[in-house]
Design a protein around this motif. Sequence first.
Motif, mmCIF file in Angstrom:
data_model
loop_
_atom_site.group_PDB
_atom_site.id
_atom_site.type_symbol
_atom_site.label_atom_id
_atom_site.label_comp_id
_atom_site.label_asym_id
_atom_site.label_seq_id
_atom_site.Cartn_x
_atom_site.Cartn_y
_atom_site.Cartn_z
ATOM 1 N N PHE A 29 29.183 -0.697 6.566
ATOM 2 C CA PHE A 29 28.557 0.493 7.129
ATOM 3 C C PHE A 29 29.591 1.395 7.793
ATOM 4 O O PHE A 29 29.584 2.615 7.595
ATOM 5 N N VAL A 76 24.470 3.494 -3.058
ATOM 6 C CA VAL A 76 23.942 2.156 -2.827
ATOM 7 C C VAL A 76 22.973 1.667 -3.903
ATOM 8 O O VAL A 76 23.159 0.603 -4.474
ATOM 9 N N GLY A 128 27.588 7.076 0.432
ATOM 10 C CA GLY A 128 26.455 6.417 1.078
ATOM 11 C C GLY A 128 25.247 6.323 0.165
ATOM 12 O O GLY A 128 24.482 5.373 0.226
ATOM 13 N N ILE A 172 31.670 3.239 5.163
ATOM 14 C CA ILE A 172 30.921 4.334 4.540
ATOM 15 C C ILE A 172 30.859 5.525 5.507
ATOM 16 O O ILE A 172 31.033 6.681 5.125
ATOM 17 N N LEU A 203 26.980 -3.893 0.833
ATOM 18 C CA LEU A 203 26.138 -3.680 2.024
ATOM 19 C C LEU A 203 24.752 -4.281 1.811
ATOM 20 O O LEU A 203 24.237 -4.995 2.679
ATOM 21 N N LEU A 231 20.960 6.473 4.065
ATOM 22 C CA LEU A 231 20.424 5.294 3.381
ATOM 23 C C LEU A 231 21.043 3.994 3.906
ATOM 24 O O LEU A 231 20.318 3.031 4.199
ATOM 25 N N PRO A 232 22.399 3.937 4.050
ATOM 26 C CA PRO A 232 22.991 2.722 4.631
ATOM 27 C C PRO A 232 22.416 2.389 6.010
ATOM 28 O O PRO A 232 22.220 1.220 6.329
ATOM 29 N N PHE A 233 22.105 3.416 6.794
ATOM 30 C CA PHE A 233 21.551 3.150 8.122
ATOM 31 C C PHE A 233 20.168 2.494 8.014
ATOM 32 O O PHE A 233 19.872 1.539 8.735
ATOM 33 N N VAL A 291 23.242 -7.400 3.996
ATOM 34 C CA VAL A 291 22.034 -7.307 4.811
ATOM 35 C C VAL A 291 21.004 -8.344 4.346
ATOM 36 O O VAL A 291 20.369 -9.015 5.151
ATOM 37 N N ILE A 306 19.187 0.679 5.641
ATOM 38 C CA ILE A 306 19.408 -0.692 5.169
ATOM 39 C C ILE A 306 19.846 -1.598 6.318
ATOM 40 O O ILE A 306 19.355 -2.714 6.467
#
Lengths: 310, 325
Positions: free
Chosen positions: B294, B263, B260, B297, B278, A155-157, B282, A159
């Motif tokens: 990132f 979020v 992760g 995490i 995060l 998920l962070p990727f 962004v 984003i």
Amino acid sequence: MAAATEDLALAPYIYRRKSVRKRVLSALHSLVAVPMRDPFALAGVAIYAVFVFVAIFANQIAPYDPLEILFADGKLAANIAPLTEPHILGTTNLGRDIFSQLVFGTRSALIIGLSAAFVVATLGTLVGLLAGYFGGWVDVVTMRVADIALGIPFLPFVIVLAAFLDPSVWNIVLAMAILLWPNTARVVRSQVLTVRERAFIDAARVTGSSTSRIIFQHVAPNILPLSFLYGSIAIGWAILTEASISFLGFGDSNSVSWGVMLQDAFLSQALSRGQYYWFLPPGFCIILVVVAGFFISRGYEEILFPKLRD
Amino acid sequence: MLRVMNRLLHMVFVLWAVATIMFFMFRLMTGNPLAAYIDTNFTIEQQQALMAQFGLDKPLWKQYIIYMGNLLQGELGQSFFYRKPVGEVLMNAFPNTIVLTMGALVIAYLFGIPVGAYLAWKRGTWVEGVGIPTVLATRAAPEFWLGMILLAVFAFNLGWFPSGGANTAGAEFDSELARFLSLDFLWHLILPALSLSLYLQGLPLLLMRSNMLEVMQEEFVTMARMKGLSEWAIIMRHAARNALLPVVTTFALSIGLSVGGNVVVETVFSWPGLGRLLVGAVASSDFPLAQGAFLLITLVLVTMNFVADLLYHTLDPRVSHGSRN
């Protein structure tokens, strides 16, 4: 051993008589036949059938344009309670019909789910086939790359990608293609390793089949069900991810999807106003589609790995 | 020992690879390496200091070496938004995320393990028929949606819990520790932790159940039956203990994955953790902070995968025996 020699003895008959098209068709037939034997899988297929129907005929089913701002008696038709004619699920704070949004949300959910599943399953199968069949450095390199992809938080990727790319649901398909192929590739690879040793592959090699012919016409049909299994899991993942990303505001806000609906409800204080009819239905739809995916994949799993059947 | 070294090397390799990918993503996709570190609102002195620190005027390969060196020292640049070193901003948020994740996981495992064992025991009954689809539904539900329901019911409707944040505005504490131990903090933690654990309990539950079903087939369980032990004693003392091991390993794995995955829940509850940082970074194009969050995490995820791998081999000797031969 007995099975292997039998394979070798029969190979010329079976594999010459059956055309490639027929072999692929029979593989596909087993894919369709599987759910019919498992009640859960059957339920999954039924749920999908309903959603696919709704997605295709969204224009006919939805009473309004999902983004149209509606007026009644010259006044904005905002925050209308559910079960009020003609709004089954009421309207949003901007006077949009919630039921119509739900119907059109089905379409975007299925489009994103199916395309992500297709990309992930295709890429994973292709890489797994090549790594498993060739072995050696091809195998080492692809499996190292797979390790890296699995070390990246999903998920962070997605984003972070949104920081560079324009907001669009296709970022999710892209991120899934980049990060989720390894799961499929690993399983396909190990399956290829055993299929590769089977006698009919030797037979094909002896009769002078080209490498690509062996891989795509002899090995591939045997692992097609596995690709389908991972594809059916990926559909649910994609729909859940789309919901999360849209909720965070990195999706395409001009589109109508269940995730965008939830974000809209959240930001418009639907929670504090107790407008459950606004934010409950999209969640239930997501659950239904994803659970249907679980059921279908469970059906395949029991056929593919009978040991798991408890 | 060789195995541990091997896994450790593997972990370092993955971390290096991810850091490298981030280097290229942030330098090349922002169009200009300066854009990744320097905000036009920074003072001239700040800009020059950052230029020197990250060698932004040097060729790309030199920048890469400097970047790696800085990374090893935890040096991640200046946050555009907070006007503070990224490391400092991250360290303020990190404990909140860890507490939330651990709290949710503990609830999830305390619930999931016994219920999973129970469902295995009730195999073939209506309890299973209702239980399994319900668990699958919780795993299919978006975490943030579960959070929204809890928020609407318990915070807005009933008013039992606060609607967001980690502390009441204006509350002051002697130390970070005092803050974490305060009732006020616990009060704020319950709803977000509960919505996360609603999702997380599915994994230990289903795993415990399938392990139990497997263990119940083993000879020592038959032996215990032959000794005439009660069904309860067989389940608790013999089967559950053995079924538990693989579940424990997934705990470590889940920490990594959950940090992760938090979020969205952090966003719903305005929980001041890494994930929300995060998302905010962004959304406001705060590149150094986005990159730092990132990477942190990722570090947690990869480390926890490593720990889970070690645990797996230590707790279940059969696995390592197999690989040694």
